[in-house]
Write an enzyme that holds these catalytic residues in place. Structure first.
Site, PDB file in Angstrom:
ATOM      1  N   PRO A  90      10.106   3.682   6.474  1.00 14.31           N
ATOM      2  CA  PRO A  90      10.139   5.003   7.118  1.00 14.31           C
ATOM      3  C   PRO A  90      10.035   4.904   8.641  1.00 14.31           C
ATOM      4  CG  PRO A  90       8.524   4.964   5.323  1.00 14.31           C
ATOM      5  CD  PRO A  90       8.991   3.547   5.532  1.00 14.31           C
ATOM      6  N   GLU A 117       1.535  -1.884   0.978  1.00 17.91           N
ATOM      7  CA  GLU A 117       1.378  -1.310   2.325  1.00 17.91           C
ATOM      8  C   GLU A 117       2.388  -1.911   3.303  1.00 17.91           C
ATOM      9  OE1 GLU A 117      -0.741   1.224   2.247  1.00 17.91           O
ATOM     10  OE2 GLU A 117      -1.145   0.564   0.197  1.00 17.91           O
ATOM     11  N   ARG A 155      31.097   2.628   0.621  1.00 18.42           N
ATOM     12  CA  ARG A 155      32.194   3.598   0.639  1.00 18.42           C
ATOM     13  C   ARG A 155      33.157   3.367   1.807  1.00 18.42           C
ATOM     14  NH1 ARG A 155      31.526   8.329   1.523  1.00 18.42           N
ATOM     15  NH2 ARG A 155      32.657   9.442  -0.095  1.00 18.42           N
ATOM     16  N   ASP A 170      36.059  12.193   4.669  1.00 22.49           N
ATOM     17  CA  ASP A 170      34.985  13.071   4.210  1.00 22.49           C
ATOM     18  C   ASP A 170      34.615  14.054   5.300  1.00 22.49           C
ATOM     19  OD1 ASP A 170      34.856  11.928   1.763  1.00 22.49           O
ATOM     20  OD2 ASP A 170      33.278  10.506   2.291  1.00 22.49           O
TER      21      ASP A 170
HETATM   22  N1  4GX Z   1      13.226   4.689   4.027  1.00 23.15           N
HETATM   23  N2  4GX Z   1       9.504   2.868   1.777  1.00 23.15           N
HETATM   24  C1  4GX Z   1       8.939   0.571   2.505  1.00 23.15           C
HETATM   25  C2  4GX Z   1       6.714  -0.352   2.176  1.00 23.15           C
HETATM   26  C3  4GX Z   1       6.100  -0.114   3.521  1.00 23.15           C
HETATM   27  C4  4GX Z   1       4.864   0.564   3.652  1.00 23.15           C
HETATM   28  C5  4GX Z   1       4.333   0.774   4.903  1.00 23.15           C
HETATM   29  C6  4GX Z   1       6.215  -0.343   5.841  1.00 23.15           C
HETATM   30  C7  4GX Z   1       5.012   0.302   5.997  1.00 23.15           C
HETATM   31  C8  4GX Z   1      11.450   4.006   2.908  1.00 23.15           C
HETATM   32  C9  4GX Z   1      12.106   5.131   3.471  1.00 23.15           C
HETATM   33  C10 4GX Z   1      10.160   4.028   2.197  1.00 23.15           C
HETATM   34  C11 4GX Z   1       8.212   2.962   1.102  1.00 23.15           C
HETATM   35  C12 4GX Z   1      10.013   1.501   1.902  1.00 23.15           C
HETATM   36  C13 4GX Z   1       7.186   2.014   1.719  1.00 23.15           C
HETATM   37  N3  4GX Z   1       6.749  -0.539   4.631  1.00 23.15           N
HETATM   38  N4  4GX Z   1      12.211   2.955   3.173  1.00 23.15           N
HETATM   39  N5  4GX Z   1       7.700   0.641   1.762  1.00 23.15           N
HETATM   40  N6  4GX Z   1      11.699   6.403   3.468  1.00 23.15           N
HETATM   41  O1  4GX Z   1       9.640   5.099   1.966  1.00 23.15           O
HETATM   42  O2  4GX Z   1      13.294   3.359   3.863  1.00 23.15           O
END
Ligand code: 4GX
Length: 256
Positions: A90, A117, A155, A170
């Site tokens: 994220p 985590e 795609r 698209d």
């Molecule tokens: N877009 N996730 C990564 C593990 C994590 C936890 C804490 C870094 C810090 C996500 C998203 C996503 C869940 C993938 C936590 N990494 N990945 N994961 N939204 O939610 O890409």
């Protein structure tokens, strides 16, 4: 040219079905796409195959250890030293259609899926080329995010969508939402297909579709209109739409 994705994950089983159905399955059969999973646990040299540990400094949850990930990445990279390594998180750059198009020009991407985590910070510092987010919400791991990225990127690979379609056509490509689509029957329980679509008048159909695309975009995603390339005709249609809205026609169904 074939595009290749190597996925580093603790749950390789998650990828078997979703990527082998339908369009992506066909692309793999046609040799346009290659998707390989690498189980990070196989690169733990620990006798219990441990891949996570408690965080230094304390706190809740577990952190993915650096050594197994380092060895898994080095193994994937040894086959192509120029492959880019992407971490799904994220905290990354938001994935959109422009980023998907840019990634599709690469021959080989290595996707790292984190659990718990996240990964030890030294993984990012030493190995990661790019961090990407699929949206502002929290998943249980990076696996679904990796699948979303692979789908959106694939795609753009020539031949994946079939000869008569391309991702460049698209509507998102020209920054508008799609117009509404209908198929038979023309009357479903009294709800009828717009008359113009049955008329056979192709210029009237094109104008109706453009106007509906503009209507949807102005109601749901006005932010996209500022980026869109609008013609004089588009601006005229938008004025008609905005007038219609102000006198109480067809808004959006509310979601409260
Ligand atoms: N877009 N996730 C990564 C593990 C994590 C936890 C804490 C870094 C810090 C996500 C998203 C996503 C869940 C993938 C936590 N990494 N990945 N994961 N939204 O939610 O890409």
């Amino acid at each position: 040219m074939k595009m290749r994705f190597d996925i580093l994950t603790l749950f390789p089983g998650m990828f078997s079905s979703p990527l082998q159905e339908s369009i992506l399955g066909k692309a793999i059969e046609k040799g346009l796409l290659q998707i390989r999973t690498i189980n990070i646990r196989d690169y733990s040299q620990d006798k219990h195959q441990v891949v996570d540990d408690t965080p230094y400094g304390g706190g809740q949850g577990m952190v993915m250890k650096v050594e197994p990930i380092a060895r898994a990445i080095e193994s994937a990279k040894s086959q192509n030293p120029s492959a880019r390594i992407i971490y799904l998180t994220p905290q990354g750059k938001p994935l959109n259609q422009d980023l998907a198009r840019r990634l599709s020009t690469q021959l080989h991407l290595i996707l790292l899926c984190g659990r718990y985590e996240g990964v030890d910070e030294r993984v990012r510092e030493l190995f990661i080329d790019e961090e990407i987010s699929i949206g502002d919400y929290v998943l249980t791991g990076g696996e679904l995010a990796a699948m979303v990225l692979i789908d959106a990127v694939s795609r753009f690979i020539p031949g994946v969508l079939g000869s008569d379609r391309s991702a460049e056509e698209d509507s998102f490509f020209n920054s508008l939402l799609e117009y509404p689509q209908y198929t038979r029957p023309s009357d479903f329980r009294g709800s009828c297909v717009p008359e113009v679509l049955l008329s056979g008048n192709h210029s009237a159909i094109s104008e109706w579709r453009r106007k509906e695309a503009l209507r949807r975009t102005s109601l749901r995603r006005p932010d996209l209109l500022t980026k869109a390339n609008l013609s004089e005709e588009d601006r005229k249609l938008l004025k008609e739409i905005q007038h219609g809205n102000s006198i109480g026609h067809r808004g959006l169904p509310n979601t409260d």
